[in-house]
Design a protein around this motif. Structure first.
Motif, PDB file in Angstrom:
ATOM      1  N   THR A 121       1.057   4.395 -14.847  1.00 53.17           N
ATOM      2  CA  THR A 121       2.182   4.564 -13.926  1.00 53.17           C
ATOM      3  C   THR A 121       2.743   3.227 -13.463  1.00 53.17           C
ATOM      4  O   THR A 121       3.858   3.169 -12.959  1.00 53.17           O
ATOM      5  N   ALA A 122       1.977   2.153 -13.635  1.00 53.95           N
ATOM      6  CA  ALA A 122       2.482   0.836 -13.269  1.00 53.95           C
ATOM      7  C   ALA A 122       3.784   0.527 -13.994  1.00 53.95           C
ATOM      8  O   ALA A 122       4.607  -0.244 -13.500  1.00 53.95           O
ATOM      9  N   LEU A 123       3.989   1.170 -15.165  1.00 58.35           N
ATOM     10  CA  LEU A 123       5.204   0.904 -15.932  1.00 58.35           C
ATOM     11  C   LEU A 123       6.453   1.458 -15.263  1.00 58.35           C
ATOM     12  O   LEU A 123       7.574   1.037 -15.569  1.00 58.35           O
ATOM     13  N   LEU A 137       0.813  -1.219   0.000  1.00 56.44           N
ATOM     14  CA  LEU A 137       0.000   0.000   0.000  1.00 56.44           C
ATOM     15  C   LEU A 137       0.848   1.271   0.000  1.00 56.44           C
ATOM     16  O   LEU A 137       0.418   2.301  -0.522  1.00 56.44           O
ATOM     17  N   GLN A 138       2.053   1.175   0.588  1.00 59.32           N
ATOM     18  CA  GLN A 138       2.914   2.355   0.536  1.00 59.32           C
ATOM     19  C   GLN A 138       3.191   2.759  -0.910  1.00 59.32           C
ATOM     20  O   GLN A 138       3.397   3.940  -1.209  1.00 59.32           O
ATOM     21  N   GLY A 139       3.172   1.763  -1.797  1.00 57.72           N
ATOM     22  CA  GLY A 139       3.387   2.055  -3.215  1.00 57.72           C
ATOM     23  C   GLY A 139       2.263   2.890  -3.793  1.00 57.72           C
ATOM     24  O   GLY A 139       2.451   3.616  -4.769  1.00 57.72           O
ATOM     25  N   LEU A 140       1.082   2.790  -3.181  1.00 58.38           N
ATOM     26  CA  LEU A 140      -0.057   3.566  -3.674  1.00 58.38           C
ATOM     27  C   LEU A 140       0.245   5.061  -3.613  1.00 58.38           C
ATOM     28  O   LEU A 140      -0.110   5.811  -4.522  1.00 58.38           O
ATOM     29  N   TRP A 141       0.942   5.484  -2.532  1.00 54.45           N
ATOM     30  CA  TRP A 141       1.242   6.922  -2.418  1.00 54.45           C
ATOM     31  C   TRP A 141       2.165   7.359  -3.536  1.00 54.45           C
ATOM     32  O   TRP A 141       2.004   8.432  -4.113  1.00 54.45           O
ATOM     33  N   LEU A 142       3.113   6.469  -3.848  1.00 52.65           N
ATOM     34  CA  LEU A 142       4.029   6.783  -4.939  1.00 52.65           C
ATOM     35  C   LEU A 142       3.254   6.905  -6.254  1.00 52.65           C
ATOM     36  O   LEU A 142       3.471   7.819  -7.053  1.00 52.65           O
ATOM     37  N   GLU A 187       6.323   1.620  -7.220  1.00 53.53           N
ATOM     38  CA  GLU A 187       4.925   1.991  -7.000  1.00 53.53           C
ATOM     39  C   GLU A 187       4.100   0.723  -6.747  1.00 53.53           C
ATOM     40  O   GLU A 187       4.650  -0.373  -6.636  1.00 53.53           O
ATOM     41  N   LEU A 188       2.795   0.898  -6.701  1.00 52.33           N
ATOM     42  CA  LEU A 188       1.874  -0.151  -6.274  1.00 52.33           C
ATOM     43  C   LEU A 188       2.100  -1.504  -6.961  1.00 52.33           C
ATOM     44  O   LEU A 188       2.330  -2.524  -6.295  1.00 52.33           O
TER      45      LEU A 188
END
Ligand SMILES: Nc1ncnc2c1ncn2[C@@H]1O[C@H](COP(=O)(O)OP(=O)(O)OP(=O)(O)O)[C@@H](O)[C@H]1O
Ligand SMILES: [Mg+2]
Lengths: 270, 217, 223
Positions: free
Chosen positions: C161-163, C16-21, C171-172
């Motif tokens: 942004t997943a890329l 979930l920390q990746g969600l902020w990114l 990221e997430l």
């Protein structure tokens, strides 16, 4: 509503046989909470030409569209066509077969023609018979060519609708509807979208059809056509039949105030 | 910054292998998703409510997710279900599932451009549904569908590069392998960029060609 | 197959920390690329060929190449060109900004083309100053055709942004991938990620519907 409507004796013109071609009993239709048809009863003998007149929004189109189930009625969907009952008591549950039969036995012509623009005039006429395997391709072709000839378009068979005038398109549409040899023809303001000089060609085709004994339900603003060709005129208002009789009765000597005021306006508009 | 073309020359066989894989992947996706998307689009405009609902759910769920997430589903998920397929097949399945959803929406707008009167005329004539679809609906929707179809094809060419992240040796993966191997990035990324640009431009040219041809008589 | 969502208790916080990114990346890219896209859109529709030609060529090049390649170029090539070190996140923002600017630039240019010719002629006939009439007359009329695709491309951006994981931005989705490799539990982890994206998507659809209604009232000139 319904109790205020007068049920004149249905006209008994010379041509009409006793055999009923269409019978509607208590036909009802509403859109949402707006009732558009308040239980219409209608009996049309074979060979009769019925003109339906009335103000915009009075439910003329809806009545026609319920007859061939383009709209699903809320009640009274069982029609009697040529002595045969099609459809059961529940309009929403008409079987596929009944629906198909009904569409095949009833032809319909629309205000805006609705020809298939990707097909030539001839292909438009051939489409339904081909789909229903009404014969070999060659037979169907000959039949379709014959129909186009009858509506005066023998020289336009290979034209696409886009290349035809409105009047020509409408005559193709009539030929297309006739191709399934229907027992009953529905016409919904078929001349309303036409330039005035093109109207007569279409009316001429309809007149010829009437003389050949076709049973016809014609929604129209052409009072002259209703008077000359029609056997019977129905005046609709607020989703009910308000006056019903011979053209002479309804158009020359209307009994109801509403009919009079409508006719007054319609005549002035001409 | 210097640019050394001999690097590309030396790596050419492996780069061209990547190009071939990219093209095959792209062609396979489009070949599969074109008929599938048409079916989904037809389901979206169907009169059967259940069909409409199911198609809408599929389209909306898939479109809400990143392509990479769906590729991970097929890449990791299929083997853990006991379906062992090559990375290429896993990527092909994932990309097809996604492209079908997007293309179905593109095609649906074409179907909806066909006037209501056509449906009514076919109904009034009692035309069977499939005959109506193939003889009336699709031919009329085709000119409208063409532009969005090729636009989707261009997006798909670009999307195949993401297969490199799930171990497919296509153009991007082969180029990046050379970057890691030689510590030279400019040459190989330029090569990849130029090939993609060629492929997408080819699609754009095809698009304008085809669009000029398909107009109703 | 057993299905056990309890691994989210262990892996969840990290993922979930990746969600902020992810969200920071989206916000940063949109904030920078929106004004740039406006400039590109205007350049694409400019009367001067010296503005139009380079904008058209750049747009063709950027939109013809996969965003992943653009990210790699930003990460590997850009530092060489600029002769400086670039963090993964900075490179990702740079790459996405370039891609997004031209994608949205086309949206703006299409919106400008949707404004009736007569309006431009009226502006010219009245001798109105350029920037003022752009801001007060042309752009408000272009908005109804710009906003819906703008929001829909922003949705693509969120998913795209997943890329960034490919150049080391955790990221997430990248964190989810790490968790899959570590636990060999793809379904549980991907389902959770899918739900998160579903929620984001639903929120953006709400924004889209709201904005369409708003711009329809205020921007649209009915005939
Ligand atoms: N699909 C529909 N949904 C909701 N309301 C409808 C629908 N079709 C018709 N109506 C309403 O039903 C009423 C009757 O419509 P209908 O088209 O039958 O009138 P009409 O007599 O044919 O009028 P016109 O002379 O304008 O063709 C109208 O008030 C119309 O607004
Ligand atoms: Mg009507």
């Amino acid at each position: 509503m319904k109790d205020t409507c007068m049920t004149a004796n249905p006209a008994t013109p010379a041509r009409a046989h006793d055999r009923p071609m269409l019978e509607l009993v208590n036909l009802r239709k509403s859109f949402g909470n707006k009732t558009v048809l308040h239980g219409v009863d209608l009996k049309v003998p074979a060979g009769q030409v019925v003109s339906i007149i009335g103000a915009s929004g009075s439910g003329k189109s809806t009545l026609l569209r319920c007859v061939n189930h383009l709209e699903t009625p809320d009640a009274g969907s069982a029609v009697l066509i040529d002595g045969q009952r099609i459809g059961g008591p529940d309009p929403a549950r008409v079987s596929r077969r009944d629906l198909r039969r009904r569409r095949v036995e009833i032809g319909m012509v629309f205000q805006h023609f609705n020809l298939f623009p990707n097909m030539t005039a001839l292909e438009n006429v051939m489409e339904a018979p081909l789909a229903h395997r009404r014969g070999t391709r060659a037979e169907i072709r000959d039949m379709a060519a014959g129909l186009l000839d009858r509506v005066g378009l023998a020289d336009r068979m290979d034209h696409h609708p886009g290349k035809l005038s409105g009047g020509q398109q409408q005559r193709v549409a009539i030929a297309r509807a006739l191709a399934m040899t229907p027992k009953l023809m529905l016409f919904d303001e078929v001349t309303s979208a036409l330039d005035p000089e093109l109207v007569d060609d279409v009316l001429q085709v309809m007149r010829q059809l009437a003389e050949e004994g076709m049973t016809m339900l014609v929604v129209t603003h052409e009072m002259a056509f209703a008077e000359d060709v029609g056997d019977r005129v129905i005046f609709m208002a607020d989703g009910a039949i308000h006056e019903d009789g011979t053209p002479a009765e309804v158009l020359r000597n209307p009994q109801q105030a509403r009919t009079r005021s409508f006719l007054g306006r319609a005549m002035r508009a001409r | 910054m210097n640019f050394d073309p001999t690097l590309i020359e030396n790596a050419l066989p492996s780069l061209l292998y990547g190009v071939r894989t990219t093209i095959w992947l792209f062609l396979a996706i489009m070949g599969l998703c074109t008929p599938l998307a048409l079916l989904v689009a037809l389901a979206r405009v169907s009169r059967v409510r259940g069909l409409r609902r199911a198609a809408a759910t599929y389209v909306n769920v898939i479109r809400a997710l990143p392509l990479l997430v769906i590729l991970y589903f097929t890449f990791y998920g299929l083997p853990s279900l006991g379906v062992f397929v090559s990375p290429f097949t896993a990527a092909l399945v994932g990309l097809t599932v996604v492209t079908t959803a997007y293309l179905a929406e593109d095609l649906r707008s074409g179907l909806m451009a066909v006037p209501r009167g056509q449906f009514e005329a076919a109904d009034a004539l009692g035309l069977p549904t499939w005959r109506f679809v193939w003889r009336v609906l699709v031919p009329q929707a085709l000119p409208v569908m063409c532009g969005p179809y090729f636009t989707r094809a261009i997006v798909t060419v670009k999307a195949t590069s993401i297969a490199s992240l799930v171990a497919v040796s296509e153009l991007t993966a082969q180029s990046m392998a050379k970057v890691t191997e030689t510590y030279r990035s400019v040459e190989f990324l330029a090569f990849a960029a130029v090939v993609y640009l060629l492929l997408t431009s080819l699609m754009a040219i095809l698009q304008s060609r085809v669009q000029r041809r398909v107009t109703l008589p | 197959m057993d299905f056990d969502l309890s691994i989210w208790a262990v892996r969840g916080p990290y993922i979930l920390q990746g969600l902020w990114l992810t969200l920071a990346l989206v916000a940063g890219v949109l904030a920078i690329s929106t004004p740039l896209a406006l400039a590109v859109g205007l350049a694409l529709e400019a009367r001067s060929r010296w503005l139009r030609a380079p904008a058209t060529v750049l747009s063709w090049m950027v939109r013809g190449v996969p965003p992943l390649i653009i990210l790699f170029i930003a990460y590997y090539v850009l530092p060489i060109v600029l002769d400086l070190r670039l963090e993964s996140l900075t490179a990702a923002i740079a790459g996405f900004v370039v891609y997004n600017t031209f994608i949205l630039g086309e949206v703006v240019s299409a919106g400008l083309r949707a404004v009736p010719k007569g309006q431009h002629e009226a502006i010219a006939a009245a001798g109105l100053p350029m920037t003022r009439s752009l801001r007060r007359i042309v752009l408000p009329q272009a908005m109804p055709s710009i906003i819906p695709p703008y929001v829909s491309y922003s949705m693509d951006m969120v998913k795209g942004t997943a890329l960034a994981g490919a150049i080391g931005v955790t990221e997430l989705v990248t964190r989810a991938n790490q968790a899959i490799v570590a636990t060999n539990r793809p379904f549980e982890i991907l389902l959770g990620v899918a739900i998160i994206y579903g929620v984001i998507d639903a929120m953006l659809i709400a924004v889209q519907m709201w904005s369409e209604r708003r711009w329809d009232h205020q921007g649209h000139v009915s005939p």
